[in-house]
Enzyme design. Sequence first.
Site, PDB file in Angstrom:
ATOM      1  N   ARG A  53       0.803  -1.216   0.000  1.00 54.59           N
ATOM      2  CA  ARG A  53       0.000   0.000   0.000  1.00 54.59           C
ATOM      3  C   ARG A  53       0.839   1.271   0.000  1.00 54.59           C
ATOM      4  NH1 ARG A  53      -2.998  -4.082   1.988  1.00 54.59           N
ATOM      5  NH2 ARG A  53      -1.038  -4.590   2.982  1.00 54.59           N
ATOM      6  N   THR A  54       1.806   1.360   0.911  1.00 56.87           N
ATOM      7  CA  THR A  54       2.532   2.624   1.056  1.00 56.87           C
ATOM      8  C   THR A  54       3.305   2.941  -0.224  1.00 56.87           C
ATOM      9  OG1 THR A  54       2.711   2.169   3.405  1.00 56.87           O
ATOM     10  CG2 THR A  54       4.132   3.899   2.543  1.00 56.87           C
ATOM     11  N   LYS A  81      26.577  -2.534  -0.195  1.00 57.74           N
ATOM     12  CA  LYS A  81      28.047  -2.558  -0.285  1.00 57.74           C
ATOM     13  C   LYS A  81      28.666  -1.837   0.902  1.00 57.74           C
ATOM     14  CE  LYS A  81      28.043  -2.069  -5.329  1.00 57.74           C
ATOM     15  NZ  LYS A  81      28.383  -1.091  -6.380  1.00 57.74           N
ATOM     16  N   ARG A 102      11.476   3.599   3.266  1.00 55.50           N
ATOM     17  CA  ARG A 102      11.127   2.636   4.324  1.00 55.50           C
ATOM     18  C   ARG A 102      12.356   1.807   4.645  1.00 55.50           C
ATOM     19  NH1 ARG A 102       5.804  -1.052   4.421  1.00 55.50           N
ATOM     20  NH2 ARG A 102       5.028   0.977   5.118  1.00 55.50           N
ATOM     21  N   HIS A 130       5.547   5.945  11.459  1.00 53.70           N
ATOM     22  CA  HIS A 130       5.006   5.840  10.095  1.00 53.70           C
ATOM     23  C   HIS A 130       3.995   6.990   9.930  1.00 53.70           C
ATOM     24  CE1 HIS A 130       3.629   4.276   6.393  1.00 53.70           C
ATOM     25  NE2 HIS A 130       3.237   3.069   6.741  1.00 53.70           N
TER      26      HIS A 130
END
Length: 310
Positions: A53-54, A81, A102, A130
């Site tokens: 969704r996000t 890396k 995220r 969030h």
Amino acid sequence: MQHLLRAADLSVDNIHSLLDSAAIFEQHITSRTRLDRMQGRVLINLFAEPSTRTRLSFERAMLALGGQVQTIGAAESSLLKGESLEDTGRTLSCYGDVIAMRHPTPGAVAALARGARIPVINAGDGSHEHPTQSLLDLYTMKRRVGRLNKLVVGLVGDLKHSRTIHSLVDMLAPFQPQLVCVAPPELGLPAELVNSLAVRGISALHADDLSTVMPELDVLYVTRLQRERFEDLALYERLQASYHVNAASLVGAKKNMVVMHPLPRVNELSPDVDADPRAAYFDQVRYGVPVRMAILDALLDALAADKPAL
Ligand code: NCD
């Protein structure tokens, strides 16, 4: 530089103005109006944890504003890396105009923002926050209940690890909610959050049994147990069987109460609630687009005008 990293970054005025502009963008989406406010601008999505969704609603929001999107997963990026988050932030700033990110580590998005030269939006950092989810949660509450002030909100599930809960209670705090926590003792709200609520005059009550508080609730906010954040998976298995909201749980609830869930759901919210008019979780999914349009618009508008966005 203006970023949206935590619920506390938004004042009450910011919240009202973002919700107002989200309502306008919602009309544009419904009428399929073509917008070009972000023409020539690029959103960079950096997602280092699963998301349906996000991620998609950020993409949809930027496209609906006439902008473009570039997406990169952490596994494909030079973070693997050993590049620092700060350097990654500075690098992404050379390609885009705004970043949505995220990451599984609390504070990682803030670290990237320190290196960035463009606005950074926290799309979830571990069990921390969030904030864009909370804004769409408030939008849903306002649309469905008709107000934000003095709501009685039942919080069910994993209140310890749910970043959506942490940002939600923080963003709701200025609206003087009555919070009722229905969670096993191992999964209660973090003490730091309870203390910061107490300072603002908000107490989080506890209820052992959801049915006893159901008639009082304006909002029932259910969350899944955050399996990926448990150190002890046996504890997860034991607790996840311990609560379950289904159609029968809603007996005695107000007619205009709303059942919310940030999704995804696992076993804690039965699909037999979906047909109940009080179920609002797929509205939340839908409202993610206009709310994220409002956020992108506010951040980039302010940048163009060289004034504070938030
Ligand atoms: C939530 C998240 O990622 O924190 N989902 C979402 O963004 N709608 C909730 C969750 O994963 O439980």
